[in-house]
Design a protein around this motif. Sequence first.
Motif, PDB file in Angstrom:
ATOM      1  N   PRO A   1       8.570   9.775   0.205  1.00  0.00           N
ATOM      2  CA  PRO A   1       7.972  10.272   1.455  1.00  0.00           C
ATOM      3  C   PRO A   1       9.019  10.579   2.518  1.00  0.00           C
ATOM      4  CG  PRO A   1       6.894   8.255   0.747  1.00  0.00           C
ATOM      5  CD  PRO A   1       8.055   8.460  -0.161  1.00  0.00           C
ATOM      6  N   ARG A   2      10.114   9.842   2.506  1.00  0.00           N
ATOM      7  CA  ARG A   2      11.136  10.052   3.521  1.00  0.00           C
ATOM      8  C   ARG A   2      11.907  11.338   3.307  1.00  0.00           C
ATOM      9  NH1 ARG A   2      12.814   6.678   7.354  1.00  0.00           N
ATOM     10  NH2 ARG A   2      11.892   4.771   6.628  1.00  0.00           N
ATOM     11  N   ILE A   3      12.053  11.761   2.050  1.00  0.00           N
ATOM     12  CA  ILE A   3      12.815  12.985   1.820  1.00  0.00           C
ATOM     13  C   ILE A   3      11.912  14.190   1.595  1.00  0.00           C
ATOM     14  CG2 ILE A   3      14.856  11.810   0.922  1.00  0.00           C
ATOM     15  CD1 ILE A   3      13.892  12.506  -1.877  1.00  0.00           C
ATOM     16  N   THR A   4      10.599  14.006   1.720  1.00  0.00           N
ATOM     17  CA  THR A   4       9.693  15.143   1.655  1.00  0.00           C
ATOM     18  C   THR A   4       9.472  15.633   3.076  1.00  0.00           C
ATOM     19  OG1 THR A   4       8.599  14.134  -0.212  1.00  0.00           O
ATOM     20  CG2 THR A   4       7.438  15.914   0.876  1.00  0.00           C
ATOM     21  N   THR A   5       9.531  16.937   3.274  1.00  0.00           N
ATOM     22  CA  THR A   5       9.379  17.438   4.623  1.00  0.00           C
ATOM     23  C   THR A   5       7.989  17.106   5.174  1.00  0.00           C
ATOM     24  OG1 THR A   5       9.675  19.292   6.084  1.00  0.00           O
ATOM     25  CG2 THR A   5       8.567  19.736   4.019  1.00  0.00           C
TER      26      THR A   5
ATOM     27  N   TYR B   1       4.353  16.687   3.171  1.00  0.00           N
ATOM     28  CA  TYR B   1       3.856  15.316   3.037  1.00  0.00           C
ATOM     29  C   TYR B   1       2.474  15.176   3.680  1.00  0.00           C
ATOM     30  CZ  TYR B   1       3.772  10.257   3.784  1.00  0.00           C
ATOM     31  OH  TYR B   1       3.421   8.935   3.831  1.00  0.00           O
TER      32      TYR B   1
END
Lengths: 529, 333
Positions: free
Chosen positions: B141-145, B149
């Motif tokens: 989730p942190r590296i998905t824009t 997300y």
Amino acid sequence: MAVPTTFDKIPTTTPAGNNVVNGLTLFNTILWSIRQALITAVVLLIFAAIFEYLLRPALASVNVQESFTATIAGLCIGLLPPAAYIASGVAARRVKPRSLLAALLSAWIVTLLAYGLLVAYQASTETGPFRQGATLNFTVQQAAEGVEVVAVEPGGAAEEAGLQPGDIITAIRRDEVNSDQLLTAIGRAEDGDALRFRLVRGGEEQQLTARVRVAAQVDTSQILRNLLVALVIASLAVIIPANWTPHLLLIGSLLPLLAGYLWLFIATFSARTHGLLPVDSSGNFGGWTMANWGFLAGERIGGPSANIWTVTLNSLFIAVSMTIVSLIICSMAGYALSRMNFPGRRAFLSMTLILHGFPAITLLIPIFLVLINVGNIPLLGRLFGYNTVGGIALVMIAFELPLGVWLIKGFFDTIPWDMERSALIDGASRWRTFWEIILPQIRPGLLALGIFSFIGGWNAYLIPATYSIGTGLANLPVYISQLSGEMAPTNWNQVAAVGLFQLIPILLFFIFAQEYLLNIYAGGSKGSS
Amino acid sequence: MLETTDAALPPPEVTPAAVSERSRSRALRARLVAYGFMAPAIILGLLFFIIPAVLVFYLSMTDLSTANFTPDVAKMNFIGLANFQTLLRDPQVPKIFYNTIFYVVTTLAFFNITAALIVALLTAHINRRAGFIYRALWILPRITTASVYVLMWRRIIAEPPYGILNQINGLLGQPQVIYSAENPWTFVILVNGFIGLSFGMIIFTSAIEAIPKDLLNASLVDGSTLLQRVRYVILPMLRWPLLFVITYQTLSLLTSFEQILLLTDGGPGLYQTEVWALTAYHRALSNYFGNAQWGYGSAFAVLLVLIGVFLAVIYMRVFRFNDLVAEPKIEVL
């Protein structure tokens, strides 16, 4: 450190020849199971009460409109019976090494007791299987044209009213209904209420009035089904090996995420989706298509007029320039802070640290003015002002500086300075020493910061969205949010395709650079929760 | 060229005056070189941290809006503390204030601390490789824009027949729910919590792995249960990481609003999920009301900037300052 010894210790290895479980052990285990199930139930009840009677009124009194506390309280109550079954099963595991049967027996007995309490409670409050709901004694399913009657119970209310299997109900009075609305309407009705249906039978439209009945009898099949579920839960709690538990919990907590990503993949290749099922335009399973990827061939979609490749290039430009520039700036500053002594070094270091903790995102408003003023500078303003890709990149590089400088300084600090010292003594300039000798030695640090910068730039949403309003400068994340907001009705599957397109580089990083990602994101989660 | 040779050292000077003269000019050159290395970072820091941080205070005392917009600081109308008086009289501000506290405390309590700790404990107690895979998944989730997300979450909670949750409800025979209208806060908390969890998870995991194995073995020999080991051995060792994650994440949650902006934009009811940082953004930078009030928006932002500076100074003092007192390796040359 004092570790209290356990007083309820049970040896897991049994003395040889003593693998018989006698009645007393079984009785003890049952008592222990009851104790554990009771504790679980009480803890959950206390939680539910805190949320329902303490936090909910408190939040309502300060005008916070939320249903979160009610949801949590509801979850605690709803999960209470299964939690009690699981607790009894887990408690019974202590005789498992000696006799699996005794463990199961004990878990079943306690679960039966717990279930008995539950049924008694449901009977006294007329909930669950004892609910006196109104019914029409028929089963329906959603079809494309309306709600199809699948079967009618002989002698039931529906048959009495003249409904036949195959009828398609389209509306109650004049309100069009789907199957959920229909069942809700029936459930709300009182005994003897009349519902007038509009329905299609054999292609002809008809009207029909049915009187609902309130079921007098208890739903015994539901009681038995629940009992079976309870016993299965308790048995699983006994049987499942202890080292599976972390995996079950971890996978369970990841399910929403996995479902989200799974949907993204499925949606991309199908015409529509119902939940996680790909469906075609009439709602039947199937509908696989590549049409959502038409945007790659330059097909315009939805509201935003920008071309996908322009948008992608913007994204790429922001990400790449951010990576390169912040690597250069951060390693230069990190080198100076690590290796040189100059007035103000301590001040710069503490400033770097303060800014590292400081949420730069709170400065969005004044930075807007700074960018406009930078835009007024001749020449440079064209490149880095308000409404330029350069300006956006510059702001994001600046936001990342404190983390980057700090990270790189840390890497410089760890490498010995013998080589560098010799080079300096030999007469190499600082710049040359930095560029040719030192920089190659901190490759892991540069790689980490580079990946972090690239992902940050590629994913940037807020800053591009804020500083490029109403221009063709959108990058992919901004474009995606415009697609899902402005297109009416939104073609979610097409948006999903653009989303997956945006996600490809991220997933590549995820697959090939997990170690780096895990290491960096503890240090640099700024601007995000 | 890169090999060390003693012969390359210059011959020693004779007169003390010449020595001090030479070393002074050398020191000056060394400083200039150092500032040269620092220059780009200093310029960017001034432009996008220092100047804005000062500017936001000044802006909050002007009535700059779309109607009288000027980029020239000298031409803005200075109105003193009038914006803050308006802010205090605004009937919606108490609600936004309590919304913010509710959002920060619940997300922190459920996800960023508790769930993060549980995930860290679980992944530290299983096979190393498997634990690593779970932690990596939590990073997603942190590296998905944010927009992709949030898109996923909107489909998870969407109305029937599209929503995934409602599909599950249907399979279980539960009633269908329009979650976005009925439970907006729950999903704001979930969406942010699923991102925030990974930060604490990583910090706690490395702290747990740093606990001496002897300590855990000793408690194992004493016959402690898993819960006792967590309570009496692991948690006491996690005191500092816990404090760090709590303070750091409080600040992140207070100031981040990207996901809320995309998920509910403060709705669906009037200011139902509006938080402080989002209000500043709405007033000053989003043209939803047709009139951007940079001055009034800055008044909201000022509070966050103050909290941010205060907590950031505290972090530096409490957590990391000792690391950086170390003197540089090459002082003279």
